[in-house]
Enzyme design. Structure first.
Site, PDB file in Angstrom:
ATOM      1  N   VAL A 295      -6.907  76.661 -37.253  1.00 52.98           N
ATOM      2  CA  VAL A 295      -8.114  75.895 -36.953  1.00 52.98           C
ATOM      3  C   VAL A 295      -9.330  76.820 -36.959  1.00 52.98           C
ATOM      4  CG1 VAL A 295      -6.737  74.327 -35.527  1.00 52.98           C
ATOM      5  CG2 VAL A 295      -8.013  76.158 -34.428  1.00 52.98           C
ATOM      6  N   SER A 296     -10.502  76.219 -37.154  1.00 47.11           N
ATOM      7  CA  SER A 296     -11.788  76.895 -37.074  1.00 47.11           C
ATOM      8  C   SER A 296     -11.823  78.100 -38.027  1.00 47.11           C
ATOM      9  CB  SER A 296     -12.064  77.304 -35.622  1.00 47.11           C
ATOM     10  OG  SER A 296     -13.396  77.703 -35.441  1.00 47.11           O
TER      11      SER A 296
END
Length: 703
Positions: A295-296
């Site tokens: 994620v991110s």
């Protein structure tokens, strides 16, 4: 599709040596980018484990963190336990009713208490061209089946250390029985105390020995360090900001290397032993399912890896809220519903983040969000916001006579000029109050410009501060815990961003007064300096930058170009999930334009699907707080769905659902537990009104 029949075919080929060498030696060998020894530990799944460090699901959910027996000298096992606790809770909402233990969490979908037995392998690696170490880790659960091998990448989110994706890609992969390959992407804690010369080993323990392998040490010799300390005592150098390299330019390489390291580890464990100490590489890319994930920042790193994968290491991609900076392509536009056509998309992270750092403190006082944004008055005292608005007005950067008028103009600038969604406005104040944009701006300006700690870009440095904002030594107990507690970007774990040019004395940036305004305005001078380096001109005067500032601005511009994504996933099946209310990585500059760029580059060959989740944002951990819980659902739930969809597509041939808006339903009350009604599944056949479509060079997103 070469993975379509994986489940039925892999058993026949997984244990047999390959007929060709796929460009690699036939015998297993440590990759040449691995530096030093490989640390290997087995966890029994009862007293300690891979996923929860022995804490179990209840321990991760507990508000009381695991303690050190000796606060000044914690051993590696205790540092690891606290690192896993903090990193898990930093990304996943563990509060009651928010979905933990129901839709996600260590015990969901598996038997037992969530503890996973297996082996963990930890090593440092380097990238050709520079010597700054990067951490890689492989976790192999005891449930791993070498006849049906699978692997999931887990580069850390944000600037976190190697355990930074433990609760995201780590949890999903370990519970699936896959090996999980992690990397800190050249970021991580890596905190160097310039006074004591203390820094972290790979296991998090501290050392002051110069010739010992460590996560990071600033490139200052003893004389230069002493000179720096005489002028700027009690400062820290941080790996992401001060390594003198642009680690993000190599994030794709870091992920690909972690996969290679994973194959080495798997073949050491399961490869065919020849009896002479050598092993054949029987677990190889062609018989192993590999999903690039996280994620991110970790999601962005896996996307870059998929773009750069010229050896067939990666089979599919499943990422959430990826920090991706797509190449600027003016040939397409973006439109949500009947809203304005957006042509100024694809701004870089540093571009929109420095804008948030400059304007959001004033925008927080706009009537549209002032009294409704969660925790706004708590994190952003109105008096400071008024000062920021006054300072911006004095420099001609906002218009209006009253604070409300100036704040409304600041909010307009962010929403209209910078393409930041209206849906993001309510969460932006809490992020500003937590210094998210400010810390990112300082760190990435240094990294893109390949600056060292001695450069003190925009007169900003890193240090502990006291209640008045003055620089003080970091408490020894806090320094001992930095590996476990820091997220890699101050302010974090007791280390703050310091404005060295503050009126009076060097002061914590959030508490500092600017020399040009004489007001306590969150050190606006320093934030405008960072913004000017992105613009290539003084944003207050419009004058070109000169001298060293001009050189640094050019270096930053080149650093940003080096991290731009091509949009070419080489036809790999891929899923992005992103929350429309993401107030850290605005979707008009990340997922949305990447999807459109991918359509331009790959056209009908594209395997990318994009699911935009309503009432979801970037930091699920905030969902445990009143004012946030009522309004938002966990994006984390849809990230796991993305992984399931890609896995089922690769192993069972299930078609990926078309790109769509997912219409969630907020709980409305923090005491009401999240249910399936709140988080409907991504639909195989969504109504036409929910489809995201790229046509006639425009990406159309339903309201």
């Amino acid at each position: 599709m070469r993975r379509l029949l994986l489940c039925t075919l892999i058993g026949a080929i997984g244990a047999a040596p390959a007929t060709g060498n796929e460009g690699k030696p036939p015998f297993n060998a440590i990759p040449d980018f691995i530096s030093g020894d490989i640390q290997q530990t087995w966890y029994d799944g009862q007293t300690d484990d891979l996923l929860t460090a022995g804490l179990g699901a209840d321990g991760l959910a507990s508000a009381t963190p695991p303690a050190f027996d000796d606060a000044l000298n914690p051993p590696p096992a205790e540092l690891r336990r606290l690192a896993i606790y903090n990193n898990y809770r930093a990304l996943v909402d563990t509060a009651p009713g928010g979905g933990y233990g129901t839709f996600f969490g260590p015990t969901v979908g598996v038997d037992g208490n969530g503890l996973i037995a297996g082996e963990e392998f930890l090593a440092l690696m380097t990238v050709a061209g520079h010597t700054v170490p990067v951490t890689a880790m492989v976790q192999v659960p005891d449930s791993f089946d070498p006849r049906r091998p699978c692997m999931v990448t887990a580069p850390s989110s944000g600037s976190r250390g190697v355990y930074g994706a433990i609760g995201t890609a780590g949890e999903w992969g370990l519970k699936k029985g896959c090996a999980v390959v992690y990397t800190d992407k050249g970021t991580g804690t890596g905190a160097h105390n310039l006074v004591t010369n203390s820094t972290q080993r790979i296991d998090g323990t501290l050392t002051t020995t110069d010739d010992e392998s460590v996560l990071f040490r600033a490139s200052l010799d003893d004389a230069a360090r002493a000179d720096f300390n005489s002028q700027w005592p009690d400062r820290f150098a941080y790996k992401h900001a001060h390594s003198g390299v642009n680690p993000e330019a190599d994030w794709g390489t870091h992920v690909l290397q972690s996969i290679e390291f994973g194959f080495y580890v798997l073949n050491e464990k399961y490869g065919r032993e020849l009896g002479n100490g050598e092993r054949l590489m029987t677990i190889k890319p062609r018989n192993t399912l590999v999903i690039a994930s996280s994620v991110s920042n970790g999601g962005g790193a896996s996307v870059r890896a998929a773009e750069q994968d010229d050896r067939g290491l990666i089979d599919g991609v499943a990422v959430s809220e990826p920090n991706i900076n797509p190449q600027v392509d003016d040939s397409f536009t973006i439109r949500q519903g009947n809203g304005p056509v957006i042509s100024g998309h694809s701004r870089s992270l540093l571009d929109y983040t420095t804008a948030l750092a400059v304007y959001q403190g004033c925008a927080n006082q706009a009537p549209a969000i002032r009294d409704v944004a969660p925790f706004n008055s708590v994190f952003n005292p109105p008096a400071i916001g008024e000062n920021i608005c006054d300072s911006l007005a004095s420099k001609g950067l906002v218009s209006g006579i009253t604070t409300e008028e100036r704040a409304t103009d600041a909010l307009r600038i962010l929403n209209e000029d910078f393409g930041i969604q209206l849906e993001q406005n309510l969460l932006a104040p809490v992020h500003f109050g937590l210094s998210v944009a400010q810390g990112i701006s300082m760190t990435y300006a240094n990294a893109y410009g390949q600056a060292g700690v001695e450069d003190r870009v925009c007169s900003l440095s890193l240090a502990a501060t006291d209640g008045t904002g003055a620089v003080v030594p970091l408490a020894p107990s806090q320094e001992a815990a930095l590996f476990s507690a820091s997220n890699g970007i101050p302010p974090s774990a007791g280390v703050n961003v310091v404005n060295d040019n503050a009126l009076g004395q060097p002061t914590h940036l959030a508490m500092s007064a600017s020399a040009s305004t004489g007001q306590q305005d969150y050190g606006l001078d320093a934030l405008l300096c960072l913004r000017s380096l992105v613009q290539g001109e003084d944003v207050a005067t419009g004058n070109p930058l000169e001298g060293a500032d001009s050189v640094l601005a050019d270096a930053i511009d080149q650093g940003i170009e080096a991290i731009r994504a091509s949009g070419d996933l080489q036809g790999k099946p891929a899923v992005f999930v992103t929350g429309r209310a993401d107030a850290i990585l605005p979707i008009n500059h990340t997922s949305r334009p990447y999807l459109a760029l991918n359509q331009r580059v790959e056209g009908d060959s594209s395997g990318l699907r994009y699911y935009e989740i309503l009432n979801a944002h970037h930091l699920d951990v905030l969902n445990g707080l009143p004012g946030v819980a009522e309004r938002y659902v966990p994006l984390h739930h849809y990230y796991f769905q993305a992984l399931d969809l890609v896995y089922e597509h690769l192993t069972e041939g299930r078609s990926l659902p078309p790109s769509q808006v997912v219409r969630t339903v907020p709980r409305g009350d923090i005491t009401t537990a999240l249910s399936e009604t709140n988080v409907p599944d991504i639909q195989d056949q969504p109504p036409e009104s929910d489809l995201i479509v790229f046509a006639d060079n425009q990406l159309n997103i339903p309201d």
